[in-house]
Design an enzyme around this catalytic site. Structure first.
Site, short mmCIF file in Angstrom:
data_model
loop_
_atom_site.label_atom_id
_atom_site.label_comp_id
_atom_site.label_asym_id
_atom_site.label_seq_id
_atom_site.Cartn_x
_atom_site.Cartn_y
_atom_site.Cartn_z
N ASP A 291 0.81 -1.28 0.02
CA ASP A 291 0.12 -0.05 -0.12
C ASP A 291 1.00 1.40 0.03
OD1 ASP A 291 -2.37 1.32 -0.19
OD2 ASP A 291 -2.58 1.07 2.09
N HIS B 273 1.92 3.45 -9.22
CA HIS B 273 1.87 2.02 -9.44
C HIS B 273 3.19 1.43 -10.09
CE1 HIS B 273 -1.68 2.03 -7.53
NE2 HIS B 273 -2.39 3.00 -8.44
N LEU C 129 10.45 -20.66 -4.78
CA LEU C 129 9.39 -19.81 -4.06
C LEU C 129 7.96 -19.82 -4.60
CD1 LEU C 129 8.87 -17.40 -2.04
CD2 LEU C 129 9.41 -15.90 -4.00
C1 IPE Z 1 -5.56 -2.65 -0.32
O1 IPE Z 1 -5.20 -1.48 -0.66
C2 IPE Z 1 -5.49 -3.38 -1.81
C3 IPE Z 1 -4.12 -3.62 -2.22
C4 IPE Z 1 -3.01 -3.17 -1.75
C5 IPE Z 1 -4.31 -4.19 -3.48
P1 IPE Z 1 -6.22 -0.29 -0.59
O2 IPE Z 1 -5.43 1.03 -0.69
O3 IPE Z 1 -7.09 -0.49 -1.77
O4 IPE Z 1 -7.10 -0.61 0.56
P2 IPE Z 1 -8.22 0.66 1.65
O5 IPE Z 1 -9.20 0.50 0.58
O6 IPE Z 1 -7.08 1.58 1.82
O7 IPE Z 1 -8.41 -0.38 2.59
C1 IPE Z 2 -1.69 0.20 -3.40
O1 IPE Z 2 -1.34 1.62 -3.40
C2 IPE Z 2 -1.81 -0.46 -4.60
C3 IPE Z 2 -3.22 -0.74 -5.06
C4 IPE Z 2 -4.28 -0.71 -4.00
C5 IPE Z 2 -3.45 -1.18 -6.32
P1 IPE Z 2 -2.68 2.61 -3.21
O2 IPE Z 2 -2.95 2.86 -4.88
O3 IPE Z 2 -3.78 1.98 -2.57
O4 IPE Z 2 -2.02 4.00 -2.59
P2 IPE Z 2 -2.39 4.74 -1.53
O5 IPE Z 2 -2.94 4.08 -0.36
O6 IPE Z 2 -3.66 5.45 -2.37
O7 IPE Z 2 -1.49 5.79 -1.41
MG MG Z 3 -4.19 2.34 -0.45
#
Ligand code: IPE
Ligand code: IPE
Ligand code: MG
Length: 615
Positions: free
Chosen positions: A381, A398, A490
């Site tokens: 995240d 990303h 792995l």
């Molecule tokens: C969780 O992250 C999903 C992934 C890392 C793929 P999100 O950023 O979508 O989660 P929430 O919505 O903050 O809980």
């Molecule tokens: C996690 O990073 C990746 C995915 C959910 C695909 P985020 O895109 O949720 O990044 P933040 O939480 O908005 O910073």
């Molecule tokens: Mg996020």
């Protein structure tokens, strides 16, 4: 089978009507007489040893039949080597091993002096089949030289799935390559495996007499124990009421398993005809088993020619019509071995490389074996905030996050982790704007096609829903799963379009269906039985669940597998982490005391054992 043989020609030519519409097998094999002879041999072997399979292959488009014969003849050649009675188990295992190794060399060379391997190598290269998926099955055949015993149905099914499903998968892949996919929705996988289990059980019942003569009774102990006395009676060649009850129960079980009407829903009608006809032939075979009774101990029964013709005649009409309406994709000139889809098993072994070192030369810490997690799962995240912090569009976050994911895989390999699971896209992430979603999809597809982990010792798997995903992405995910399935370093599970509740709901639905079909008794369902219906039943429980990005929630990630995971939260955004952070997380995990509900231990050095779960 005479009726069937009369309707086909002896050489590789096909019916005139099909010849007009599709390239013939002869045009595929060109003027190479050795290759034509090799395919012809495979065809003869198939027809002689298994007329029903031969009949099913005749329902395939003409252009695919040689591949069908080659695959079947190869599986049969290995079985024959494992069964040769002129040698002891060790010698027979060595012969299977030698054949498998020779195949790897032949694949690299693009040809073979052995006719069956010659046809198989040609098939693999022509249709871009990745035969590395067969390695587990071939190793299973080698191990079959010893008397196999199975404690329960789960062990029996695992043996069957490992030994047979990869061969059937090759046929499915063949249809895919020709543009008439036997597409299976994720929720049909269980049906598909049950069907293959049913086919295997039918074979075992058919060959009961000959197998018993060799001391083999390939049924699980669980089933034998349900009919006390049956095992002894059968082994001593007695057709007692207990033996009859056991065979009756097994026949009913096989019939239930091969009756899977939902399996072919949505499939190309030609491919569906092949599978549905196969189910009918299996049921006719089971009728023959049932009708044979005590004589089953002496000979392998077969349905009458009339019974078989009644099934095959309409199937031939249906399949001819279905294929005549489908323009098939026929492969171009054969690619050389090195360009075959994915490395050949031999190339796969030699081309595997170690992970690149950390740029600063950092090396993993030494972790005592009992402090090492088996399974680390990561919620990656913070990509969006990382980008926003730099005034960049979220999509840049990303892209940068991809490099951090590679770092985790390198770090996991270096420290010797067995399972790594990465959360890459949740079922809730569809709420984001289309451009961001498109970037995430594109990044993962590019990674699958040309990313730096392709040649590492990583078995890649995917967990999630296929719907809403671009078709070519699903194909790439499935392809990589297949290409890397025999790797042992792995196990990387990428959770993509994944939702934990969705996974549990689907497992519950599949279990309910199994209960309705009579395969499981609802009052006996335990946690382990439920876990077997999850998409990856062999995934061990998560030991360490790590989330970056300064959030403290699990966001619908692995609710079943992570109930007892140690949670670890860090504040860095995902693109800023590297393999050293993984090692830090693992070191921190090693300090935790896991109790699984027990009272605190006096010595933190000896963690209690985890509740038993199948892995
Ligand atoms: C969780 O992250 C999903 C992934 C890392 C793929 P999100 O950023 O979508 O989660 P929430 O919505 O903050 O809980
Ligand atoms: C996690 O990073 C990746 C995915 C959910 C695909 P985020 O895109 O949720 O990044 P933040 O939480 O908005 O910073
Ligand atoms: Mg996020």
């Amino acid at each position: 089978m005479r009726a069937l043989s009369q309707s086909t020609t002896e050489d590789l030519d096909v019916a005139p009507r099909a010849r007009r519409r599709q390239p013939t097998a002869r045009s595929l094999t060109g003027e190479d007489p050795a290759l034509r002879a090799a395919y012809r041999l495979c065809r003869r072997t198939t027809r002689r040893h298994d007329p029903a399979i031969h009949a099913l292959i005749q329902l395939m488009p003409a252009v695919l039949r040689p591949a069908g014969w080659a695959l079947w003849a190869a599986a049969n050649a290995l079985d024959d080597l494992a069964d040769q009675r002129d040698a002891g188990p060790a010698e027979r295992a060595a012969r299977v091993e030698a054949w498998t190794e020779a195949l790897q060399r032949d694949l690299a060379a693009g040809t073979s002096t052995d006719p069956v391997r010659h046809a198989l190598v040609d098939t693999a290269l022509r249709w871009r089949l990745d035969l590395s998926g067969l390695r587990g099955a071939m190793a299973g055949t080698r191990d079959d030289v010893r008397d196999r015993r199975f404690a329960d149905w789960a062990a029996w099914r695992a043996w069957c799935n490992e030994g047979i499903v990869p061969w059937v998968d090759q046929v499915r892949h063949l249809f895919e390559q020709a543009g008439a996919p036997m597409t299976l929705r994720l929720d049909q996988r269980d049906d598909y495996e049950r069907f293959v289990n049913g086919a295997q059980l039918t074979d075992i019942l058919t060959d009961l007499g000959p197998d018993l003569a060799q001391g083999l009774l390939l049924l699980p102990q669980e089933a034998l124990d349900a009919c006390p006395g049956a095992e002894d009676d059968l082994r001593q060649g007695r057709w007692s009421p207990a033996a009859a009850a056991l065979i009756g129960a097994m026949t009913d079980q096989a019939r239930r398993w091969v009756t899977r009407p939902a399996m072919t829903r949505g499939m190309h009608p030609g491919a569906a005809t092949v599978l549905n006809t196969s189910a009918r032939l299996l049921r006719a075979q089971l009728d023959a088993v049932e009708a044979t009774g005590p004589a089953l101990l002496e000979r392998a029964p077969h349905p009458s020619l009339v019974a078989r013709a009644r099934i095959l005649a309409p199937a031939r009409v249906r399949s001819r019509l279905a294929w005549s309406l489908t323009p098939l994709t026929v492969p171009g000139p054969r690619r050389p071995a090195v360009e075959a889809s994915g490395p050949s098993p031999a190339a796969g072994d030699t081309a595997l490389r170690p992970p690149p070192p950390h740029p600063d030369g950092a090396r993993p810490p030494r972790i005592a074996a009992d402090r090492m997690p088996s399974h680390v799962a990561i919620i990656m995240d913070g990509n969006g905030r990382w980008a926003e912090q730099r005034g960049l569009p979220r999509s840049e976050g990303h892209r940068a996050g991809g490099a951090a994911a590679h770092e985790m895989i390198y770090g996991a390999l270096e420290i010797g982790l067995r399972h790594l699971t990465l959360y890459a896209f949740s079922t809730e992430n569809w709420k984001r704007d289309t451009e961001e979603i498109a970037t995430i999809m594109e990044a993962i597809r590019r990674d699958l096609d040309e990313g730096p982990i392709r040649d590492l010792d990583v078995r890649q798997r995917w967990s999630g829903r296929p719907d809403k995903l671009p078709e070519e992405l699903v194909q790439a995910l499935v392809r990589e799963e297949r290409r890397t399935r025999a790797r042992t370093g792995l196990t990387l599970t990428v959770c993509f379009n994944y939702g934990g509740r969705d996974e549990i709901t689907r497992a519950a639905a599949a279990l309910a269906q199994a209960a309705r079909a009579g395969d499981v008794a609802p009052h006996l369902i335990g946690e382990d039985d439920f876990a077997r219906y999850l998409p990856h039943p062999d995934m061990p429980d998560v030991d360490l669940l790590w989330r970056t990005g300064d959030e403290r929630r699990t966001s619908n990630f692995l609710p079943w597998q992570a109930t007892y995971a140690e949670l670890y939260f860090t504040s860095d955004y995902w693109p800023d982490v590297d393999r050293r952070d993984l090692w830090r997380a693992i070191t921190e995990y090693g300090r935790r005391q896991r109790r699984y509900g027990a009272a605190p231990l006096t010595s933190p050095q000896e963690p209690p054992s985890a509740p038993s779960r199948p892995v």
